[in-house]
Design a protein around this motif. Sequence first.
Motif, PDB file in Angstrom:
ATOM      1  N   ASP A  25       1.099  -0.794   0.120  1.00 28.08           N
ATOM      2  CA  ASP A  25      -0.557  -0.366   0.603  1.00 28.08           C
ATOM      3  C   ASP A  25       0.838   1.310   0.016  1.00 28.08           C
ATOM      4  OD1 ASP A  25      -2.153  -1.401   0.017  1.00 28.08           O
ATOM      5  OD2 ASP A  25      -1.873  -1.540   2.278  1.00 28.08           O
ATOM      6  N   ALA A  26       1.748   1.497  -0.982  1.00 25.47           N
ATOM      7  CA  ALA A  26       2.899   1.799  -0.611  1.00 25.47           C
ATOM      8  C   ALA A  26       2.372   3.374  -1.694  1.00 25.47           C
ATOM      9  CB  ALA A  26       3.620   2.360  -1.672  1.00 25.47           C
ATOM     10  N   LEU A  27       1.461   3.387  -2.864  1.00 24.89           N
ATOM     11  CA  LEU A  27       0.339   4.377  -3.735  1.00 24.89           C
ATOM     12  C   LEU A  27      -1.126   4.156  -3.224  1.00 24.89           C
ATOM     13  CD1 LEU A  27       1.933   4.761  -6.631  1.00 24.89           C
ATOM     14  CD2 LEU A  27       2.146   6.016  -4.743  1.00 24.89           C
ATOM     15  N   SER A  28      -1.492   5.009  -3.208  1.00 23.84           N
ATOM     16  CA  SER A  28      -3.316   4.948  -2.276  1.00 23.84           C
ATOM     17  C   SER A  28      -4.340   4.445  -3.734  1.00 23.84           C
ATOM     18  CB  SER A  28      -4.091   6.135  -1.563  1.00 23.84           C
ATOM     19  OG  SER A  28      -4.176   7.248  -3.187  1.00 23.84           O
ATOM     20  N   THR A  29      -5.170   4.290  -3.662  1.00 24.38           N
ATOM     21  CA  THR A  29      -6.534   3.292  -4.128  1.00 24.38           C
ATOM     22  C   THR A  29      -6.559   5.076  -5.816  1.00 24.38           C
ATOM     23  OG1 THR A  29      -6.883   1.946  -3.480  1.00 24.38           O
ATOM     24  CG2 THR A  29      -8.072   3.006  -4.901  1.00 24.38           C
ATOM     25  N   GLU A  30      -6.864   5.209  -5.122  1.00 27.01           N
ATOM     26  CA  GLU A  30      -6.918   6.589  -5.655  1.00 27.01           C
ATOM     27  C   GLU A  30      -5.402   7.668  -6.127  1.00 27.01           C
ATOM     28  OE1 GLU A  30      -9.296   6.449  -2.239  1.00 27.01           O
ATOM     29  OE2 GLU A  30      -7.295   6.817  -2.288  1.00 27.01           O
ATOM     30  N   THR A  31      -4.203   7.088  -6.561  1.00 26.35           N
ATOM     31  CA  THR A  31      -2.946   7.887  -7.119  1.00 26.35           C
ATOM     32  C   THR A  31      -2.632   6.859  -8.200  1.00 26.35           C
ATOM     33  OG1 THR A  31      -1.869   8.345  -4.641  1.00 26.35           O
ATOM     34  CG2 THR A  31      -0.643   7.665  -6.585  1.00 26.35           C
ATOM     35  N   VAL A  32      -2.722   5.559  -7.439  1.00 20.30           N
ATOM     36  CA  VAL A  32      -2.857   4.326  -8.529  1.00 20.30           C
ATOM     37  C   VAL A  32      -4.274   4.444 -10.006  1.00 20.30           C
ATOM     38  CG1 VAL A  32      -3.439   1.859  -9.273  1.00 20.30           C
ATOM     39  CG2 VAL A  32      -2.163   1.811  -6.655  1.00 20.30           C
ATOM     40  N   GLU A  33      -5.144   5.161  -9.594  1.00 17.42           N
ATOM     41  CA  GLU A  33      -5.978   5.467 -10.557  1.00 17.42           C
ATOM     42  C   GLU A  33      -5.435   5.964 -10.892  1.00 17.42           C
ATOM     43  OE1 GLU A  33      -9.038   4.777 -13.231  1.00 17.42           O
ATOM     44  OE2 GLU A  33      -8.418   3.460 -12.305  1.00 17.42           O
ATOM     45  N   ARG A  34      -4.849   7.441 -10.363  1.00 18.67           N
ATOM     46  CA  ARG A  34      -4.684   8.631 -11.349  1.00 18.67           C
ATOM     47  C   ARG A  34      -3.344   8.144 -12.699  1.00 18.67           C
ATOM     48  NH1 ARG A  34      -5.187  11.470  -6.839  1.00 18.67           N
ATOM     49  NH2 ARG A  34      -3.010  11.945  -6.382  1.00 18.67           N
ATOM     50  N   VAL A  35      -2.198   7.206 -12.195  1.00 19.98           N
ATOM     51  CA  VAL A  35      -0.830   7.130 -13.237  1.00 19.98           C
ATOM     52  C   VAL A  35      -2.053   6.500 -14.166  1.00 19.98           C
ATOM     53  CG1 VAL A  35       0.651   5.586 -13.314  1.00 19.98           C
ATOM     54  CG2 VAL A  35       0.662   7.195 -11.244  1.00 19.98           C
ATOM     55  N   ARG A  36      -2.786   5.407 -13.874  1.00 17.02           N
ATOM     56  CA  ARG A  36      -3.404   5.130 -15.008  1.00 17.02           C
ATOM     57  C   ARG A  36      -4.520   5.320 -15.371  1.00 17.02           C
ATOM     58  NH1 ARG A  36      -5.513  -0.193 -11.697  1.00 17.02           N
ATOM     59  NH2 ARG A  36      -6.839   1.099 -10.591  1.00 17.02           N
ATOM     60  N   ARG A  38      -3.339   9.042 -16.474  1.00 13.63           N
ATOM     61  CA  ARG A  38      -2.208  10.084 -17.162  1.00 13.63           C
ATOM     62  C   ARG A  38      -1.769   8.825 -18.214  1.00 13.63           C
ATOM     63  NH1 ARG A  38      -0.483  14.455 -16.228  1.00 13.63           N
ATOM     64  NH2 ARG A  38      -3.076  14.493 -15.613  1.00 13.63           N
ATOM     65  N   LEU A  39      -1.107   7.594 -17.539  1.00 15.48           N
ATOM     66  CA  LEU A  39      -1.146   6.548 -18.416  1.00 15.48           C
ATOM     67  C   LEU A  39      -1.965   6.529 -20.309  1.00 15.48           C
ATOM     68  CD1 LEU A  39       1.184   3.589 -16.325  1.00 15.48           C
ATOM     69  CD2 LEU A  39       2.504   5.677 -17.693  1.00 15.48           C
ATOM     70  N   ARG A  40      -2.853   5.593 -20.383  1.00 19.82           N
ATOM     71  CA  ARG A  40      -4.119   6.099 -21.178  1.00 19.82           C
ATOM     72  C   ARG A  40      -3.385   7.374 -21.790  1.00 19.82           C
ATOM     73  NH1 ARG A  40      -6.957   2.087 -23.282  1.00 19.82           N
ATOM     74  NH2 ARG A  40      -8.519   2.488 -24.161  1.00 19.82           N
ATOM     75  N   GLU A  41      -3.786   8.682 -21.618  1.00 22.67           N
ATOM     76  CA  GLU A  41      -3.663  10.033 -21.925  1.00 22.67           C
ATOM     77  C   GLU A  41      -2.133   9.841 -22.979  1.00 22.67           C
ATOM     78  OE1 GLU A  41      -3.987  13.146 -19.295  1.00 22.67           O
ATOM     79  OE2 GLU A  41      -5.860  12.688 -18.558  1.00 22.67           O
ATOM     80  N   TYR A  42      -1.615   9.150 -22.602  1.00 19.58           N
ATOM     81  CA  TYR A  42       0.028   9.174 -23.371  1.00 19.58           C
ATOM     82  C   TYR A  42      -0.389   8.123 -24.116  1.00 19.58           C
ATOM     83  CZ  TYR A  42       2.573  12.719 -20.499  1.00 19.58           C
ATOM     84  OH  TYR A  42       2.267  13.408 -19.870  1.00 19.58           O
ATOM     85  N   THR A  43      -0.744   6.807 -24.577  1.00 21.31           N
ATOM     86  CA  THR A  43      -0.611   5.963 -25.064  1.00 21.31           C
ATOM     87  C   THR A  43      -1.927   5.950 -26.154  1.00 21.31           C
ATOM     88  OG1 THR A  43      -2.245   4.479 -23.492  1.00 21.31           O
ATOM     89  CG2 THR A  43       0.249   4.015 -22.983  1.00 21.31           C
TER      90      THR A  43
END
Length: 265
Positions: A25-36, A38-43
């Motif tokens: 649990d180094a990253l919160s669920t909210e942070t994980v979803e935000r990263v996912r 953002r990655l999709r925006e780039y891909t």
Amino acid sequence: MTTITTLSDGQFEQYQREGYVVLEDALSTETVERVRRRLREYTHGDREREGFTSQLEPAVERGEREVDERGDAVRKFEGLGMVETDDVFREVAENDSIVSAARDLLGPDLKLLRSAAMFKPPQVGSEKGFHQDAAYYPIQPMDHVTVWIALDEATPENGCMTVVPGAHRDGLLEHEAVEYDTDIVIPESEYDEEDLVPVPMEAGDALFSHCLLPHYTAPNETDRWRRALIMAYMTSRSRFTQDEAERPPWVDSVRIAGEEFPGCV
């Protein structure tokens, strides 16, 4: 002496003995979803990349496999520009729990050596062969820490990390180039099948591994994504062992915490 503030004594001892430790649990669920997101925006073309590179899965690039959208075949992003130009990735690089654990292992003065995203798409994601991260980076001492952050559940079936506990003490092994010029592997493993330990993780967990720890990831043979974000930290007292003109283009540094030192990275 470094004060242990995030890792327990047992976790610190495991890292020294086995070369890796998982921080749950180094990253919160909210942070994980935000990263996912953002990655999709780039891909998928909704956001332009700046300062980092992209690679497609080799089978798709060769025309051997097909995907519905080209963005579903991205193999990885690579480059410190991820944290230099994007606040979402920078937030992860400066995450209190992750940085605190890295300081537990390396001391108070930290620089970021690497930022990357590994996608391993469903049914398409290829294996990453057996290797040591230290083989990619001309720096001393060879003690930098790679933090591999799961953005989805990572299992043996979809390509979780597999490591050889304690083998970071064997030193740097010979590697050879395969597939891409920037992809190198250990040609013949010195380790038997029973030495390999899979490290399944939940989304938000972070695997801290020594740069000399041999590891690999299997292909993703499932219908589920296995995405991960990588942040690699080194002590600010590290030194590059090649002049700037000789160093690979991906070798650089970004200050994260503590002091900087003349003549160092």
